[in-house]
Structure formats: structure tokens, C-alpha cells
Design an enzyme around this catalytic site. Structure first.
Site, PDB file in Angstrom:
ATOM      1  N   ASN A  12       0.877  -1.179   0.000  1.00  0.00           N
ATOM      2  CA  ASN A  12       0.000   0.000   0.000  1.00  0.00           C
ATOM      3  C   ASN A  12       0.911   1.226   0.000  1.00  0.00           C
ATOM      4  OD1 ASN A  12      -1.800   2.037   0.502  1.00  0.00           O
ATOM      5  ND2 ASN A  12      -2.325   1.374   2.593  1.00  0.00           N
ATOM      6  N   TRP A  13       0.997   1.875  -1.165  1.00  0.00           N
ATOM      7  CA  TRP A  13       1.942   2.990  -1.302  1.00  0.00           C
ATOM      8  C   TRP A  13       1.373   4.289  -0.744  1.00  0.00           C
ATOM      9  CZ3 TRP A  13       3.880   2.004  -7.063  1.00  0.00           C
ATOM     10  CH2 TRP A  13       4.540   0.770  -7.106  1.00  0.00           C
ATOM     11  N   LYS A  14       0.104   4.260  -0.366  1.00  0.00           N
ATOM     12  CA  LYS A  14      -0.539   5.445   0.233  1.00  0.00           C
ATOM     13  C   LYS A  14      -0.326   6.684  -0.637  1.00  0.00           C
ATOM     14  CE  LYS A  14       0.006   3.280   4.707  1.00  0.00           C
ATOM     15  NZ  LYS A  14      -0.081   3.417   6.134  1.00  0.00           N
ATOM     16  N   HIS A  97      -9.570   0.889   4.758  1.00  0.00           N
ATOM     17  CA  HIS A  97      -8.299   1.071   5.482  1.00  0.00           C
ATOM     18  C   HIS A  97      -8.553   1.999   6.666  1.00  0.00           C
ATOM     19  CE1 HIS A  97      -4.227   2.287   6.421  1.00  0.00           C
ATOM     20  NE2 HIS A  97      -3.813   1.228   5.738  1.00  0.00           N
ATOM     21  N   GLU A  99      -6.964   4.352   7.804  1.00  0.00           N
ATOM     22  CA  GLU A  99      -6.741   5.784   7.510  1.00  0.00           C
ATOM     23  C   GLU A  99      -7.951   6.377   6.791  1.00  0.00           C
ATOM     24  OE1 GLU A  99      -2.933   5.290   5.659  1.00  0.00           O
ATOM     25  OE2 GLU A  99      -2.050   4.824   7.607  1.00  0.00           O
ATOM     26  N   GLU A 167      -5.495  -5.378  10.275  1.00  0.00           N
ATOM     27  CA  GLU A 167      -4.499  -4.343  10.536  1.00  0.00           C
ATOM     28  C   GLU A 167      -4.864  -3.617  11.834  1.00  0.00           C
ATOM     29  OE1 GLU A 167      -2.440  -3.093   6.651  1.00  0.00           O
ATOM     30  OE2 GLU A 167      -4.183  -1.829   6.899  1.00  0.00           O
ATOM     31  N   GLY A 173       2.301   1.813  10.883  1.00  0.00           N
ATOM     32  CA  GLY A 173       3.299   2.878  10.798  1.00  0.00           C
ATOM     33  C   GLY A 173       3.985   3.200  12.119  1.00  0.00           C
ATOM     34  N   SER A 212       3.232  -2.591  10.368  1.00  0.00           N
ATOM     35  CA  SER A 212       4.661  -2.631  10.674  1.00  0.00           C
ATOM     36  C   SER A 212       5.340  -3.939  10.282  1.00  0.00           C
ATOM     37  CB  SER A 212       4.896  -2.298  12.160  1.00  0.00           C
ATOM     38  OG  SER A 212       4.471  -0.975  12.431  1.00  0.00           O
ATOM     39  N   GLY A 233       2.746  -1.338   4.347  1.00  0.00           N
ATOM     40  CA  GLY A 233       2.705   0.089   4.056  1.00  0.00           C
ATOM     41  C   GLY A 233       4.110   0.617   3.824  1.00  0.00           C
ATOM     42  N   GLY A 234       4.700   1.209   4.861  1.00  0.00           N
ATOM     43  CA  GLY A 234       5.996   1.886   4.746  1.00  0.00           C
ATOM     44  C   GLY A 234       7.062   1.062   4.029  1.00  0.00           C
TER      45      GLY A 234
HETATM   46  C1  PEP Z   1      -0.882  -0.064   6.100  1.00  0.00           C
HETATM   47  O1  PEP Z   1      -1.093   1.145   6.224  1.00  0.00           O
HETATM   48  O2  PEP Z   1      -1.646  -0.769   5.421  1.00  0.00           O
HETATM   49  C2  PEP Z   1       0.284  -0.606   6.763  1.00  0.00           C
HETATM   50  C3  PEP Z   1       0.317  -1.878   7.026  1.00  0.00           C
HETATM   51  O3  PEP Z   1       1.283   0.298   7.089  1.00  0.00           O
HETATM   52  P1  PEP Z   1       2.710  -0.035   7.762  1.00  0.00           P
HETATM   53  O4  PEP Z   1       3.230  -1.301   7.100  1.00  0.00           O
HETATM   54  O5  PEP Z   1       3.540   1.157   7.434  1.00  0.00           O
HETATM   55  O6  PEP Z   1       2.464  -0.226   9.191  1.00  0.00           O
END
Ligand code: PEP
Length: 252
Positions: A12-14, A97, A99, A167, A173, A212, A233-234
Site C-alpha cells: 500500500n503505497w498510500k 483502510h 486511515e 491491521e 506505521g 509494521s 505500508g511503509g
Molecule cells: C498499512 O497502512 O496498510 C500498513 C500496514 O502500514 P505499515 O506497514 O507502514 O504499518
């Protein structure tokens, strides 16, 4: 891992990157894909979906949007309909999601409607669920996730190959993750709920863990029962890290 399910590693490149950067990232994932023993999905920002889909055309790496509107088209300024995503080359879409739930007040009822729109457009929905830290501390994590599942998934979700991503909001994050036992317990809980609601077909629904995930913890998480991949994500913004996570999928 669940026997009979090919694991999926999704990025997920957001709201990150230029279209050139997105294409470079997609190029790296495409080049690594043939040596990886899992399915791969990347979810760039809307504006980059078409360029990334063009880069990945003919490769085993799928492309997804990060959201879609509940209506296929119409007077919805700034929104994107599921048929537009499909038209741009996407095959998947992330929905619900945390967010989106936090920043845009999205409810599970809205996620349900978006899921229906995605399925009608021929997209595979990836529905995100997860508890806040306060809800976990209060002992309500399983109840919260169970309710999100029962309110977000329309009939036809499972047979169409819909995917769930667990999640925990507090793990996204932050560098923090639940214990392996907590992840395994939640995934077993989700599997039970889905089989109860949708029948035995749900035994083969992909349940991803997200929050994470990084190269250093991926192998342990991906080896857990009922964890059929990861939503990243990150770490998905760094090609080497994303590929290292995919390399950590246990060999079936
Ligand atoms: C996400 O936002 O879907 C996610 C899993 O982020 P991160 O890996 O950065 O925690």
C-alpha cells in the site's frame, strides 16, 4: 499459512511518490517477481495506477486502487469509481483502510457499499479491519473485528475471492506489532467468523496481516497459521524491503 492458499504480499503505497518513482518501484517488483513464491499486489496512488498497470502488463504483479466510491459514476467531485480503476488496469482495491475510516469517517456500512461496487466492476476487494489500542486494552479486539467483518462484507464477497487484511490500528506505521500469539488468535477468530457466516468456501479466503511488517519480522508472521500474506505500508516503498518480505514467505 493456510494449506491450499497461495500467499499474497501486497504493498500500500498510500499518498507517496511521483509517477516516475512509482514506475521505478513497479519495475523493481516486476523484475523480482519470477523468483518469488507468492502472489504480489501493489496499490499506488490513483494518479499512478495507469502508469504502474502499463509497466506491469504481462507480469504476475497485480495492481490495486486504495479506495473507490460506492457509486460507479456520477456527480462526486474528487472521487474515483470502481469501473474507472478497472479501466485503468487495476484488478484489486483496498477498502476500509483505517486511515480512510479515520480521515474520512468511513463506516463499515459504507465499506459494504464500496465492496458491492468493487465486485460489480470485477475488482477483488481487500477489506481492512482492525481494532484501536484502547479497544485491545479493553479486551474488545475480537468483538470489534468480528463486527467489522459482519458489517462490511456483502454476499458474494467470498465466492468472488475477496481478501481480508487484519491491521490493528495501533500497529500501522508505528513499528509495533501484536505478539505472534495475538496475530494467530485473531486470524483464527476471523476464519471462524467467516466460515460461520459464508460457509466452508471461506476456508480458502486469504487473510493478510498488516501493521509494521518489515524484513526482520516477516518470516515469523508469515509462518503463522491462517496468515496468508501481508499488507505492507511503509516497507513497500523500498523495493528491496518489499522484495525481502516476499522472500520471507515460507516455501509451501
Ligand atoms: C498499512 O497502512 O496498510 C500498513 C500496514 O502500514 P505499515 O506497514 O507502514 O504499518
Amino acid at each position: 499459512m493456510t494449506p491450499g492458499i497461495r500467499p499474497l504480499i501486497a504493498g500500500n503505497w498510500k499518498m507517496n511518490g511521483s509517477w516516475r518513482g512509482s514506475r521505478r518501484l513497479a519495475d523493481a517488483v516486476r523484475d523480482a517477481a519470477p523468483a518469488l513464491d507468492c502472489s504480489l499486489l501493489v496499490c499506488p496512488p490513483f494518479l499512478h495506477v495507469q502508469a504502474v498497470a502499463a509497466t506491469l502488463l504481462g507480469s504476475p504483479v497485480a495492481v490495486g486502487g486504495q479506495d473507490c466510491h460506492a457509486k460507479p459514476s456520477g456527480a462526486h467531485t474528487g472521487d474515483i469509481g470502481a469501473p474507472m480503476l478497472r479501466d485503468a488496469g487495476a484488478t484489486h482495491v483496498l477498502l476500509g483502510h483505517s486511515e480512510r475510516r479515520a480521515d474520512h469517517g468511513e463506516s463499515s456500512a459504507l465499506v459494504f457499499a464500496k465492496c458491492e461496487a468493487a465486485l460489480a466492476a470485477g475488482l477483488t476487494p481487500v477489506v481492512c479491519v482492525g481494532e484501536t489500542e484502547a479497544q485491545r486494552d479493553a479486551g474488545h479486539a475480537e468483538a470489534v473485528v468480528g463486527q467489522q467483518l459482519s458489517e462490511s462484507l456483502p454476499l458474494g464477497f467470498i465466492t468472488a475471492g475477496g481478501i481480508i487484511a487484519y491491521e490493528p490500528v495501533w500497529a500501522i506505521g508505528t513499528g509495533r506489532t501484536p505478539t505472534e500469539a495475538d496475530i494467530a488468535a485473531m486470524h483464527a477468530h476471523m476464519r471462524r467468523r467467516l466460515v460461520l457466516a459464508f460457509g466452508p468456501t471461506a476456508e480458502l479466503t486469504r487473510l493478510l496481516y498488516g501493521g509494521s511488517v518489515k524484513p526482520s519480522n516477516a518470516a515469523a508472521i508469515l509462518a503463522l497459521p491462517d496468515v496468508d500474506g501481508a499488507l505492507v505500508g511503509g516497507a513497500s516503498l523500498v523495493a528491496d524491503d518489499f522484495i525481502a518480505i516476499a522472500q520471507a514467505v515460507p516455501r509451501g
